[in-house]
Design a protein around this motif. Structure first.
Motif, mmCIF file in Angstrom:
data_model
loop_
_atom_site.group_PDB
_atom_site.id
_atom_site.type_symbol
_atom_site.label_atom_id
_atom_site.label_comp_id
_atom_site.label_asym_id
_atom_site.label_seq_id
_atom_site.Cartn_x
_atom_site.Cartn_y
_atom_site.Cartn_z
ATOM 1 N N GLN A 106 31.728 39.763 -8.816
ATOM 2 C CA GLN A 106 32.221 38.497 -8.845
ATOM 3 C C GLN A 106 33.237 37.965 -7.548
ATOM 4 O O GLN A 106 33.588 38.603 -7.015
ATOM 5 C CB GLN A 106 33.025 38.193 -10.126
ATOM 6 N N ALA A 107 33.167 36.487 -7.428
ATOM 7 C CA ALA A 107 34.129 36.337 -6.236
ATOM 8 C C ALA A 107 35.445 36.610 -6.698
ATOM 9 O O ALA A 107 36.011 36.643 -7.709
ATOM 10 C CB ALA A 107 34.081 34.580 -6.464
ATOM 11 N N GLY A 108 36.355 36.928 -5.455
ATOM 12 C CA GLY A 108 37.714 37.416 -5.714
ATOM 13 C C GLY A 108 37.643 38.984 -5.782
ATOM 14 O O GLY A 108 38.671 39.601 -5.484
ATOM 15 N N GLY A 109 36.489 39.539 -6.031
ATOM 16 C CA GLY A 109 36.548 41.077 -6.186
ATOM 17 C C GLY A 109 36.441 41.881 -4.860
ATOM 18 O O GLY A 109 36.538 41.334 -3.646
ATOM 19 N N SER A 110 36.325 43.180 -5.125
ATOM 20 C CA SER A 110 36.366 44.082 -3.875
ATOM 21 C C SER A 110 35.064 44.886 -3.813
ATOM 22 O O SER A 110 34.606 45.488 -5.055
ATOM 23 C CB SER A 110 37.569 44.757 -3.905
ATOM 24 N N LEU A 111 34.989 45.419 -2.556
ATOM 25 C CA LEU A 111 33.856 46.459 -2.325
ATOM 26 C C LEU A 111 34.207 47.409 -1.215
ATOM 27 O O LEU A 111 34.678 46.674 -0.262
ATOM 28 C CB LEU A 111 32.124 45.988 -2.423
ATOM 29 N N ARG A 112 33.925 48.393 -1.195
ATOM 30 C CA ARG A 112 33.954 49.366 0.124
ATOM 31 C C ARG A 112 32.416 49.765 0.366
ATOM 32 O O ARG A 112 31.986 50.676 -0.276
ATOM 33 C CB ARG A 112 34.849 50.567 -0.335
ATOM 34 N N LEU A 113 32.246 49.529 1.635
ATOM 35 C CA LEU A 113 30.961 50.062 2.092
ATOM 36 C C LEU A 113 31.196 51.244 3.040
ATOM 37 O O LEU A 113 32.246 51.333 3.857
ATOM 38 C CB LEU A 113 30.170 48.737 3.049
ATOM 39 N N SER A 114 30.069 51.957 3.057
ATOM 40 C CA SER A 114 30.216 53.240 3.792
ATOM 41 C C SER A 114 29.000 53.413 4.456
ATOM 42 O O SER A 114 27.785 53.054 4.165
ATOM 43 C CB SER A 114 30.505 54.481 2.896
ATOM 44 N N CYS A 115 29.062 54.020 5.714
ATOM 45 C CA CYS A 115 28.038 54.237 6.749
ATOM 46 C C CYS A 115 28.096 55.645 7.164
ATOM 47 O O CYS A 115 29.184 56.000 7.918
ATOM 48 C CB CYS A 115 28.001 53.257 7.806
ATOM 49 N N VAL A 116 27.101 56.457 6.602
ATOM 50 C CA VAL A 116 27.174 57.720 7.427
ATOM 51 C C VAL A 116 26.314 57.826 8.551
ATOM 52 O O VAL A 116 25.286 57.284 8.488
ATOM 53 C CB VAL A 116 26.574 58.728 6.306
ATOM 54 N N VAL A 117 26.765 58.305 9.541
ATOM 55 C CA VAL A 117 26.394 58.252 11.053
ATOM 56 C C VAL A 117 25.897 59.688 11.390
ATOM 57 O O VAL A 117 26.759 60.651 11.261
ATOM 58 C CB VAL A 117 27.286 57.586 12.019
ATOM 59 N N SER A 118 24.742 59.765 11.981
ATOM 60 C CA SER A 118 24.213 60.979 12.558
ATOM 61 C C SER A 118 23.741 60.694 13.717
ATOM 62 O O SER A 118 23.190 59.987 14.218
ATOM 63 C CB SER A 118 23.215 61.768 11.341
ATOM 64 N N GLY A 119 23.962 61.713 14.763
ATOM 65 C CA GLY A 119 23.643 61.717 16.039
ATOM 66 C C GLY A 119 24.534 60.857 17.010
ATOM 67 O O GLY A 119 24.097 60.900 18.091
ATOM 68 N N ARG A 120 25.546 60.656 16.657
ATOM 69 C CA ARG A 120 26.708 60.085 17.327
ATOM 70 C C ARG A 120 28.164 60.302 16.670
ATOM 71 O O ARG A 120 28.113 60.177 15.334
ATOM 72 C CB ARG A 120 26.413 58.402 17.495
ATOM 73 N N THR A 121 29.009 60.632 17.257
ATOM 74 C CA THR A 121 30.375 60.849 16.987
ATOM 75 C C THR A 121 31.129 59.516 16.777
ATOM 76 O O THR A 121 31.540 58.985 17.925
ATOM 77 C CB THR A 121 31.113 62.033 17.833
#
Length: 114
Positions: A13-28
């Protein structure tokens, strides 16, 4: 080839929060500039945030003060903490090396209801 696996999206809902994650391979991630982009329905993919190798960050104006980009060097993950979400934040979110090379993951869908 660098690979990105984004996760953490969902319906909020509007006003809420989320945390996105991105697992990366092949680059530090600790020695790379890494960015988040988003693509809303019917629109082009646009820049959201970047974290540089020295830890400095830059955001698009519409998310300043609400979104925070960070990284976990040990896990090689890039995060996007999104607070005070608005319906106009609805989009598929992607991470990428900076500048983007055209190599994209599948993204993660964020839907913000009013």
């Amino acid at each position: 080839q660098v690979q990105f696996v984004e996760s953490g999206g969902g319906l909020v809902q509007a006003g809420g929060s989320l945390r996105l994650s991105c697992v990366v391979s092949g680059r530090t991630v600790s020695i790379s500039a890494m960015g988040w982009f988003r693509q809303a329905p019917g629109n082009q993919r646009v820049f959201v945030a970047v974290i540089n190798s020295d830890g400095t960050t830059t955001y698009r104006d519409s998310v300043k003060g609400r979104f925070t980009i960070s990284r976990d060097n040990a896990k090689n993950i890039v995060y996007l903490q999104m607070n005070s979400l608005k319906p106009e934040d609805t989009a598929v979110y992607y991470c990428a090396t900076m500048p983007p090379t055209g190599n994209w993951g599948k993204g993660t869908l964020v839907t913000v209801s009013s």
